[in-house]
Motif scaffolding. Sequence first.
Motif, mmCIF file in Angstrom:
data_model
loop_
_atom_site.group_PDB
_atom_site.id
_atom_site.type_symbol
_atom_site.label_atom_id
_atom_site.label_comp_id
_atom_site.label_asym_id
_atom_site.label_seq_id
_atom_site.Cartn_x
_atom_site.Cartn_y
_atom_site.Cartn_z
ATOM 1 N N SER A 49 0.818 -1.222 0.000
ATOM 2 C CA SER A 49 0.000 0.000 0.000
ATOM 3 C C SER A 49 0.845 1.263 0.000
ATOM 4 O O SER A 49 0.323 2.364 -0.211
ATOM 5 C CB SER A 49 -0.929 0.004 1.220
ATOM 6 N N TRP A 50 2.141 1.120 0.218
ATOM 7 C CA TRP A 50 3.039 2.274 0.214
ATOM 8 C C TRP A 50 3.373 2.612 -1.248
ATOM 9 O O TRP A 50 4.328 2.104 -1.826
ATOM 10 C CB TRP A 50 4.322 1.961 0.970
ATOM 11 N N ASN A 51 2.596 3.466 -1.832
ATOM 12 C CA ASN A 51 2.823 3.821 -3.231
ATOM 13 C C ASN A 51 2.503 5.288 -3.457
ATOM 14 O O ASN A 51 2.047 5.995 -2.564
ATOM 15 C CB ASN A 51 1.983 2.917 -4.151
ATOM 16 N N GLU A 52 2.714 5.727 -4.688
ATOM 17 C CA GLU A 52 2.554 7.143 -5.031
ATOM 18 C C GLU A 52 1.091 7.567 -5.147
ATOM 19 O O GLU A 52 0.786 8.753 -5.137
ATOM 20 C CB GLU A 52 3.263 7.422 -6.371
ATOM 21 N N SER A 53 0.184 6.611 -5.251
ATOM 22 C CA SER A 53 -1.208 6.949 -5.558
ATOM 23 C C SER A 53 -2.086 7.207 -4.338
ATOM 24 O O SER A 53 -3.251 7.547 -4.489
ATOM 25 C CB SER A 53 -1.833 5.822 -6.398
ATOM 26 N N SER A 54 -1.566 7.023 -3.133
ATOM 27 C CA SER A 54 -2.396 7.244 -1.943
ATOM 28 C C SER A 54 -1.612 8.013 -0.896
ATOM 29 O O SER A 54 -0.379 7.998 -0.883
ATOM 30 C CB SER A 54 -2.878 5.911 -1.369
#
Length: 428
Positions: A49-54
């Motif tokens: 879940s560690w990504n650029e979209s959230s």
Amino acid sequence: MSFVVVIVTLVLNSMHFLPASQYLIAETDRLALLAFKNKISDPLGALSSWNESSHCSNWTGITCSRRHPSRVAVLELTSMSLRGPISPYIGNLSFLQDLAMSLNHFTGEITQELGRLFRLQVLRLEDNTLTVKIPKNITLCKNLQVIELGGNKLVGGIPTELGSLSKLQRLALWRNPLGGTIPVSLSNLSALHSLILRSNHLHGYIPSELGQLSRLKHFQVADNDLSGTIPTQLFNISSISAIAVTSNELHESIPNNIGITLPNLETFIIGMNKFSGTLPTSISNLSRLSALDVSSNQFTGPVPPNLGLSFVNLEKNNLGGAEVDDLSFFDSLANCSHMEKLSITYNNLSGKLPGSIANLSITLTELYMGENNIFGDIPTGIENLVSLNGLGMESNLLNGSIPVSIGKLPNLIRRYNSAKPWQLWQTE
């Protein structure tokens, strides 16, 4: 809508309507976390879940501050099989209060940048593969209440600077190859309730100044190379509930008034040392005591009555020999409804095996009495001990035949040998 307006709208949406200055600060936390992730491997995908979209507030293991919702307050990554070094970028999480990354495979040093986390209260990195020394500048985190670094490969000594952490309540450095002595400066930790230093290579004496720790509850220095005595001052800290000093080179006797000065004592584990003298009868007054292990010492004299505990290990001493019947204490154990293990193996206890052993608790799982001078018949009532799975009576002076009733013990699997080491100090 013009192209420029569309771009501005998208940017504002991605900023969650934060003012520009707050957005830049929040971006610092997000970038720090991404830099941390980029340095490690994540075989279970725990950080997917560690990504650029959230926004990072929606990421696994992240809790943001209530007062400052754009800032990370808690980083909880326990038991996720993460591997690799702890990135120094962690020091950019300036609002972090709780850092918990136990039970992983983090390697290398405890980054010096942790010293920049002035709000940090909890540091839990136990059960990893961290090496090098404990950084001294960790003491710049003046709000620290918990330091858990056990189960690593930390070297060097315990920094004397740790004594400056006035809010520290728990210091746990167990199972490391830490050397040196126990710093006297730890006596300045007036809020400390748990000092867990077991399974290291510490040597020297236990500082008597630790008797100043008036809130101390758990004192564990088992499995080191300590010498000298348990300071008398420690026996005057009425709040203590657990003392574990197993496997050292400690000596002298136990204070006769231990049953008065330590009313809250629950665990007293001092086996495999060189303690001598008699076992104080006041131990019987410790109503909260549940575990007593004084094995492999040089104690003499009678076994105190009314040891109504869960675990009693008296083996490998020189108890007994002074009384006509050294086994009379068995009569006082009849009302102990929670006893699970009792060992008196390898002593000088004499007397007729009392029928009162049949009245021991049905919760008893191990009973070892071998290598003494016990005589008489084995009571048939032993069949009452239905939970018994370990029974040792070897090398005594017993006569008669083995009662058929022993065959009625449904769980019995061991009929000789002494107890296994009861390293109860490892439970805390």
